[in-house]
Design a protein around this motif. Sequence first.
Motif, PDB file in Angstrom:
ATOM      1  N   GLU A 129       0.835  -1.202   0.000  1.00 39.14           N
ATOM      2  CA  GLU A 129       0.000   0.000   0.000  1.00 39.14           C
ATOM      3  C   GLU A 129       0.868   1.251   0.000  1.00 39.14           C
ATOM      4  O   GLU A 129       0.536   2.248  -0.647  1.00 39.14           O
ATOM      5  CB  GLU A 129      -0.937   0.002   1.205  1.00 39.14           C
ATOM      6  N   VAL A 130       1.988   1.210   0.739  1.00 38.59           N
ATOM      7  CA  VAL A 130       2.916   2.341   0.741  1.00 38.59           C
ATOM      8  C   VAL A 130       3.454   2.567  -0.661  1.00 38.59           C
ATOM      9  O   VAL A 130       3.507   3.702  -1.160  1.00 38.59           O
ATOM     10  CB  VAL A 130       4.075   2.102   1.729  1.00 38.59           C
ATOM     11  N   SER A 131       3.843   1.486  -1.337  1.00 39.35           N
ATOM     12  CA  SER A 131       4.371   1.602  -2.698  1.00 39.35           C
ATOM     13  C   SER A 131       3.338   2.203  -3.637  1.00 39.35           C
ATOM     14  O   SER A 131       3.665   3.038  -4.495  1.00 39.35           O
ATOM     15  CB  SER A 131       4.808   0.230  -3.214  1.00 39.35           C
ATOM     16  N   SER A 132       2.079   1.791  -3.475  1.00 43.05           N
ATOM     17  CA  SER A 132       1.013   2.325  -4.317  1.00 43.05           C
ATOM     18  C   SER A 132       0.821   3.812  -4.074  1.00 43.05           C
ATOM     19  O   SER A 132       0.652   4.587  -5.027  1.00 43.05           O
ATOM     20  CB  SER A 132      -0.287   1.569  -4.022  1.00 43.05           C
ATOM     21  N   ARG A 133       0.872   4.233  -2.814  1.00 43.15           N
ATOM     22  CA  ARG A 133       0.699   5.653  -2.498  1.00 43.15           C
ATOM     23  C   ARG A 133       1.890   6.477  -2.965  1.00 43.15           C
ATOM     24  O   ARG A 133       1.733   7.644  -3.349  1.00 43.15           O
ATOM     25  CB  ARG A 133       0.481   5.820  -1.000  1.00 43.15           C
ATOM     26  N   VAL A 134       3.086   5.897  -2.920  1.00 39.97           N
ATOM     27  CA  VAL A 134       4.265   6.591  -3.435  1.00 39.97           C
ATOM     28  C   VAL A 134       4.098   6.867  -4.926  1.00 39.97           C
ATOM     29  O   VAL A 134       4.357   7.978  -5.407  1.00 39.97           O
ATOM     30  CB  VAL A 134       5.550   5.772  -3.178  1.00 39.97           C
ATOM     31  N   GLU A 135       3.655   5.863  -5.679  1.00 37.95           N
ATOM     32  CA  GLU A 135       3.450   6.039  -7.111  1.00 37.95           C
ATOM     33  C   GLU A 135       2.392   7.101  -7.386  1.00 37.95           C
ATOM     34  O   GLU A 135       2.532   7.894  -8.322  1.00 37.95           O
ATOM     35  CB  GLU A 135       3.046   4.708  -7.750  1.00 37.95           C
ATOM     36  N   GLN A 136       1.348   7.126  -6.562  1.00 39.38           N
ATOM     37  CA  GLN A 136       0.305   8.144  -6.731  1.00 39.38           C
ATOM     38  C   GLN A 136       0.867   9.535  -6.480  1.00 39.38           C
ATOM     39  O   GLN A 136       0.574  10.484  -7.222  1.00 39.38           O
ATOM     40  CB  GLN A 136      -0.861   7.877  -5.778  1.00 39.38           C
ATOM     41  N   MET A 137       1.681   9.670  -5.433  1.00 45.04           N
ATOM     42  CA  MET A 137       2.257  10.972  -5.119  1.00 45.04           C
ATOM     43  C   MET A 137       3.213  11.430  -6.220  1.00 45.04           C
ATOM     44  O   MET A 137       3.233  12.611  -6.595  1.00 45.04           O
ATOM     45  CB  MET A 137       2.992  10.907  -3.771  1.00 45.04           C
ATOM     46  N   ILE A 138       4.003  10.512  -6.744  1.00 41.03           N
ATOM     47  CA  ILE A 138       4.915  10.844  -7.838  1.00 41.03           C
ATOM     48  C   ILE A 138       4.146  11.381  -9.033  1.00 41.03           C
ATOM     49  O   ILE A 138       4.542  12.368  -9.670  1.00 41.03           O
ATOM     50  CB  ILE A 138       5.753   9.610  -8.228  1.00 41.03           C
ATOM     51  N   SER A 139       3.012  10.751  -9.326  1.00 44.60           N
ATOM     52  CA  SER A 139       2.184  11.192 -10.450  1.00 44.60           C
ATOM     53  C   SER A 139       1.508  12.522 -10.151  1.00 44.60           C
ATOM     54  O   SER A 139       1.508  13.441 -10.986  1.00 44.60           O
ATOM     55  CB  SER A 139       1.138  10.121 -10.758  1.00 44.60           C
ATOM     56  N   ASN A 140       0.929  12.657  -8.955  1.00 44.22           N
ATOM     57  CA  ASN A 140       0.179  13.862  -8.613  1.00 44.22           C
ATOM     58  C   ASN A 140       1.045  15.112  -8.574  1.00 44.22           C
ATOM     59  O   ASN A 140       0.602  16.202  -8.944  1.00 44.22           O
ATOM     60  CB  ASN A 140      -0.507  13.684  -7.259  1.00 44.22           C
ATOM     61  N   TYR A 141       2.274  14.964  -8.110  1.00 41.96           N
ATOM     62  CA  TYR A 141       3.147  16.115  -7.928  1.00 41.96           C
ATOM     63  C   TYR A 141       4.207  16.243  -9.022  1.00 41.96           C
ATOM     64  O   TYR A 141       5.070  17.104  -8.936  1.00 41.96           O
ATOM     65  CB  TYR A 141       3.823  16.049  -6.556  1.00 41.96           C
TER      66      TYR A 141
END
Length: 206
Positions: A129-141
Amino acid sequence: KILDEEEVRNQIITPLNKEQLFFSNAIINHFYNVLIVEAKAGSGKTLLALSGALKLVKQEHFQKIIYIRNSIESLDKGEDVGYLPGLEEKFRIYNHPLMDSLEYIIRTEHKRRRSKRDDISYTPLEDSEVSSRVEQMISNYGIETMWVGEMRGRTLSNSFIIIDEAQNMSNKTMQMVLSRVDSSCKVVILGSNKQIDNFYVNKYTN
């Protein structure tokens, strides 16, 4: 979509001492286009720089975050990466400080959210789940990583730029990197002269 305001506010890392407070304030202060921070290992340089970058991108002062780290590994025998296959694998290890900071921010935000709720007991996030949220943050920002060898001929605009492990850069390399940046960017240069691994520079010539 960009994370909501509460999520972003919870991601901002709280300074623990006056030096971290000065650094955090300097990041947010728009008077400074270039910041140079020389501090010992473990003092939170990368984490605070990334936290400030996230806040400024959320506030639309910049469009993206670019993380640059010089590709110099330790000179100790057995620690080189020259025989790893492919550029992607070789340069992934240089981005570990960035990824570690993103994971720390996500886990801290999760812990704060759970601590505010009495109806849910705190349980740590699973690694997946942490890895998934990291990927989301990379995309969002719009978080990008860049190798100094690919910067020649480019112009970086409207970006928050973090240059990490700057103690290993030569004068020529740093001039090349900074000449790629236009006036719409903010640059934070991080390093520690006690961690020089580049055989060709020292604290007087880097």
